[in-house]
Design an enzyme around this catalytic site. Structure first.
Site, PDB file in Angstrom:
ATOM      1  N   THR A 264       0.852  -1.179   0.000  1.00  0.00           N
ATOM      2  CA  THR A 264       0.000   0.000   0.000  1.00  0.00           C
ATOM      3  C   THR A 264       0.888   1.229   0.000  1.00  0.00           C
ATOM      4  O   THR A 264       1.910   1.249   0.692  1.00  0.00           O
ATOM      5  CB  THR A 264      -0.933   0.035   1.229  1.00  0.00           C
TER       6      THR A 264
ATOM      7  N   CYS B 156      -1.762   4.932  -5.451  1.00  0.00           N
ATOM      8  CA  CYS B 156      -2.594   4.105  -4.583  1.00  0.00           C
ATOM      9  C   CYS B 156      -2.764   2.796  -5.320  1.00  0.00           C
ATOM     10  O   CYS B 156      -3.110   2.792  -6.512  1.00  0.00           O
ATOM     11  CB  CYS B 156      -3.948   4.755  -4.305  1.00  0.00           C
TER      12      CYS B 156
END
Length: 247
Positions: A97, A210
């Protein structure tokens, strides 16, 4: 047949084990696992696959800590999970992430193996294409705080982010749609419009900062190069894992 079996075992012994610290969200972590195995299979053929160990946290719990600004506690949780990956045999650890790279230093300090930093692998890919000014799309945390932008800037990159209303839109789509597997054409077009505006401001490339954004946006949605951080991150790990196996 015995020679084939020995050769295959030899390759496996030389391949390093990738530790994936995921679940944030599981949608993008699944992409990490898929891409890693596809890359190994393409390079080695046959039934070869990546050597992977994975820890998958409950994103709802991490999300509460994010919104409360309790980053030290979030870092403690991820550091504990990372230690578990090392105990399970990981030769390197990837935080799957972009946003949680805010606690990357805390995680790295807790383990005895390298942490493959997502922003570093992305910056290397951007520079390799001769791009100096990049647009950054991601969660509000990633776009608005300095932990990620400064890491990119440390490589000599100029980083542009969307306007405040655009940042709110990008963030909302990530958490309300992409993280739960919803792909909407209206959101794709909205992201295209944001990208076009950033290009008008001088962006020579776009970092999909992202991991879920790659479920929505591809190179076809931008007039300038797109840098998919999930793929770049896991590719760097596979390259490292296979350095001996393909030598």
């Amino acid at each position: 047949m015995k020679k084939v079996a020995v050769a295959e075992m030899h390759v496996e012994d030389e391949m390093l084990t990738i530790g994936l610290l995921g679940g944030m969200s599981w949608q993008s972590t699944a992409e990490y696992y898929r891409i890693a195995n596809e890359m190994v299979a393409q390079r080695l053929g046959g039934l070869h696959s990546a050597r992977v160990v994975m820890a998958s946290v409950d994103f709802a719990e991490i999300g509460v800590l994010q919104r409360a600004g309790q980053w030290d506690e979030a870092g403690r949780v991820l550091a504990e999970q990372a230690r578990g990956l090392v105990a399970a045999g990981a030769d390197m650890v990837l935080i799957c992430t972009n946003t949680m790279h805010k606690v990357a230093d805390q995680v790295a300090a807790a383990i005895s193996v390298p942490l493959v930093h997502l922003a570093d692998t992305t910056a290397e890919a951007v520079l390799a294409q001769g791009v100096g000014t990049v647009a950054l799309l991601g969660t509000a945390f990633t776009m608005e705080q300095d932990f990620y932008r400064d890491r990119l800037a440390s490589h000599g990159l100029e980083v542009l982010v969307p306007t405040e209303p655009e940042r709110a839109l990008v963030h909302r789509v990530i958490f309300e749609e992409l993280c739960v597997g919803i792909i909407r054409e209206e959101s794709r077009q909205a992201y295209r419009d944001v990208i076009a505006g950033l290009v008008e401001r001088g962006a020579q490339g776009v970092i999909l900062g992202c991991t879920e954004i790659e479920l929505l946006i591809s190179q076809a949605d931008s007039t300038v190069p797109v840098f998919p951080t999930t793929r770049l991150h896991i590719e760097a790990a596979v390259n490292r894992a296979m350095a001996l196996a393909v030598a």
